[in-house]
Enzyme design. Structure first.
Site, short mmCIF file in Angstrom:
data_model
loop_
_atom_site.label_atom_id
_atom_site.label_comp_id
_atom_site.label_asym_id
_atom_site.label_seq_id
_atom_site.Cartn_x
_atom_site.Cartn_y
_atom_site.Cartn_z
N ASN A 8 0.72 -1.15 0.47
CA ASN A 8 0.36 0.16 0.47
C ASN A 8 0.90 0.59 -0.07
O ASN A 8 0.33 2.54 -0.13
CB ASN A 8 -0.95 -0.04 0.98
CG ASN A 8 -1.00 1.08 1.87
OD1 ASN A 8 -2.44 1.85 1.02
ND2 ASN A 8 -0.65 1.74 2.68
N TYR A 44 2.61 9.89 -11.24
CA TYR A 44 1.43 9.08 -9.91
C TYR A 44 0.82 8.20 -11.01
O TYR A 44 0.63 6.86 -10.62
CB TYR A 44 0.66 10.07 -9.62
CG TYR A 44 0.42 9.31 -8.22
CD1 TYR A 44 0.11 8.87 -7.45
CD2 TYR A 44 -1.91 9.00 -8.88
CE1 TYR A 44 -0.18 8.70 -6.44
CE2 TYR A 44 -2.02 8.48 -7.73
CZ TYR A 44 -2.01 8.03 -7.09
OH TYR A 44 -2.79 7.37 -5.73
N1 LIG Z 1 -6.29 9.12 -0.61
C1 LIG Z 1 -6.37 8.60 -1.71
O1 LIG Z 1 -7.28 9.52 -2.33
C2 LIG Z 1 -5.83 8.02 -2.28
C3 LIG Z 1 -6.39 7.41 -3.84
C4 LIG Z 1 -6.35 6.09 -4.70
C5 LIG Z 1 -5.00 5.66 -4.30
N2 LIG Z 1 -4.37 5.94 -3.45
C6 LIG Z 1 -2.66 5.36 -2.83
O2 LIG Z 1 -3.61 4.54 -1.50
C7 LIG Z 1 -1.84 4.38 -0.55
C8 LIG Z 1 -2.33 5.60 0.50
O3 LIG Z 1 -2.63 6.19 0.47
P1 LIG Z 1 -2.94 7.25 2.27
O4 LIG Z 1 -3.95 8.13 0.92
O5 LIG Z 1 -2.83 5.83 2.64
O6 LIG Z 1 -1.30 8.25 2.20
P2 LIG Z 1 -0.87 8.34 3.46
O7 LIG Z 1 -0.06 9.41 2.60
O8 LIG Z 1 -1.62 8.65 4.07
O9 LIG Z 1 -0.39 6.73 3.81
C9 LIG Z 1 0.85 6.45 2.92
C10 LIG Z 1 1.68 6.48 4.05
O10 LIG Z 1 2.76 4.96 3.34
C11 LIG Z 1 3.95 5.60 4.00
N3 LIG Z 1 5.15 5.07 3.42
C12 LIG Z 1 5.81 6.26 2.18
N4 LIG Z 1 6.99 5.94 1.43
C13 LIG Z 1 7.34 5.30 1.87
C14 LIG Z 1 8.04 4.06 2.03
N5 LIG Z 1 9.11 4.29 0.63
N6 LIG Z 1 8.57 2.70 2.53
C15 LIG Z 1 7.52 2.31 3.64
N7 LIG Z 1 6.02 3.92 3.35
C16 LIG Z 1 6.66 4.76 3.04
C17 LIG Z 1 4.49 7.17 4.40
O11 LIG Z 1 5.04 7.38 5.65
C18 LIG Z 1 1.91 6.67 4.85
O12 LIG Z 1 2.48 6.54 6.35
C19 LIG Z 1 -0.72 4.98 -1.37
O13 LIG Z 1 -0.47 3.64 -2.82
C20 LIG Z 1 -2.18 6.09 -2.91
O14 LIG Z 1 -1.33 6.66 -4.05
C21 LIG Z 1 -4.88 7.11 -2.15
#
Ligand SMILES: NC(=O)c1ccc[n+]([C@@H]2O[C@H](COP(=O)([O-])OP(=O)(O)OC[C@H]3O[C@@H](n4cnc5c(N)ncnc54)[C@H](O)[C@@H]3O)[C@@H](O)[C@H]2O)c1
Length: 253
Positions: free
Chosen positions: A91, A157
């Site tokens: 994730n 992205y």
């Molecule tokens: N929030 C949205 O609207 C949304 C929509 C589609 C997809 N996503 C995807 O969902 C996933 C989670 O997103 P989110 O919104 O919860 O983001 P977030 O920023 O709240 O959480 C992401 C987490 O990933 C960790 N992280 C970042 N780089 C890292 C690395 N190199 N190694 C280990 N951990 C790492 C961060 O420290 C953070 O805790 C992502 O892949 C994002 O692209 C999110």
């Protein structure tokens, strides 16, 4: 939701925040044992404490998914701690830098790909051997609606998330006959620290994002976690190579 995950163990990367945190909490709430992996130590430890205080079982392993050796160590830690790797949710991700293709900074491109696409590849590469040997397991990669359609202004992205969908399908075909199911989820706009950061407190941007969602609202982390946990459970036993869209209808328009 079936009870099949009770007592099983696995990994959630990026579990210190947002969707990963909600997913780790959801697994723990149904009796699964979780390795919370994140590059942010404080955030990851806080999620483990939250799970423990609710009576669940979790450990934190500091992990940067851009490092293949760290991904190998993460899998080793799960097996050492809990005995098996039954599920994995890849994730961890970043929105990266907004910009146009023509002058997109090379470093920003590489940094986004490193986390969003290389990170998923390195994690699956580490996770699959023990699952294939066991002849069972389930992996869910977190892609995005941006893995299915384009968005102007976020080239790295969008490309990385299309890559996650393709990588998921390719790995799923390799592993389907070996008892390991690999799928991905494609969330729409979900209110997490990542999305809040992207919107930067701009109410017009939030209104514009919401206007593009037929349900008329942003998603919640727990709504995506439900889909991820279900895909990891035996209730999804015939799901392979699927890109499960959870977006309030945004991409079917
Ligand atoms: N929030 C949205 O609207 C949304 C929509 C589609 C997809 N996503 C995807 O969902 C996933 C989670 O997103 P989110 O919104 O919860 O983001 P977030 O920023 O709240 O959480 C992401 C987490 O990933 C960790 N992280 C970042 N780089 C890292 C690395 N190199 N190694 C280990 N951990 C790492 C961060 O420290 C953070 O805790 C992502 O892949 C994002 O692209 C999110």
């Amino acid at each position: 939701m079936s009870d099949s995950l009770r007592g099983r163990s696995g990994i959630v990367t990026g579990a210190g925040s947002g969707l990963g945190r909600a997913t780790a909490l959801q697994f723990a709430s149904i009796g699964a044992r979780v390795v919370v992996a994140d590059v942010n130590v404080e955030a990851g430890e806080a999620v483990v404490a939250e799970i423990a205080s609710a009576g669940g079982s979790a450990v934190f392993i500091a992990t940067d998914v851009t490092d293949p050796a760290a991904c190998e160590a993460l899998v080793g830690a799960c097996i050492d701690t809990f005995g098996t790797l039954d599920f994995a949710v890849n994730n961890a991700g970043t929105t990266g830098t907004p910009g146009s293709v023509v002058d997109y900074p090379i470093d920003a491109w590489r940094a986004t790909m490193a986390v969003n696409l290389d990170g998923v590849f390195f994690a699956m590469r580490a996770e699959l051997p023990s699952m294939v040997t066991a002849g069972k397991g389930a992996i869910v990669n977190v892609a995005s609606g941006a893995g299915l359609v384009g968005f102007a202004g976020l080239p790295a992205y969008v490309a990385s998330k299309h890559g996650v969908v393709g990588l998921t399908k390719s790995a799923a075909l390799e592993c389907a006959a070996r008892g390991v199911r690999i799928n991905c989820v494609c969330p729409g706009s979900v209110r997490t620290p990542m999305l809040e950061g992207f919107m930067g407190g701009d109410e017009r941007m939030e209104r514009a994002m919401t206007a593009g969602v037929p349900m008329g609202r942003l998603g919640t982390p727990s709504e995506i976690a439900e889909a991820i946990v279900w895909l990891c459970s035996d209730a999804a036993s015939y799901m392979v190579g699927h890109a499960l869209v959870c977006d309030g209808g945004a991409t079917v328009q």
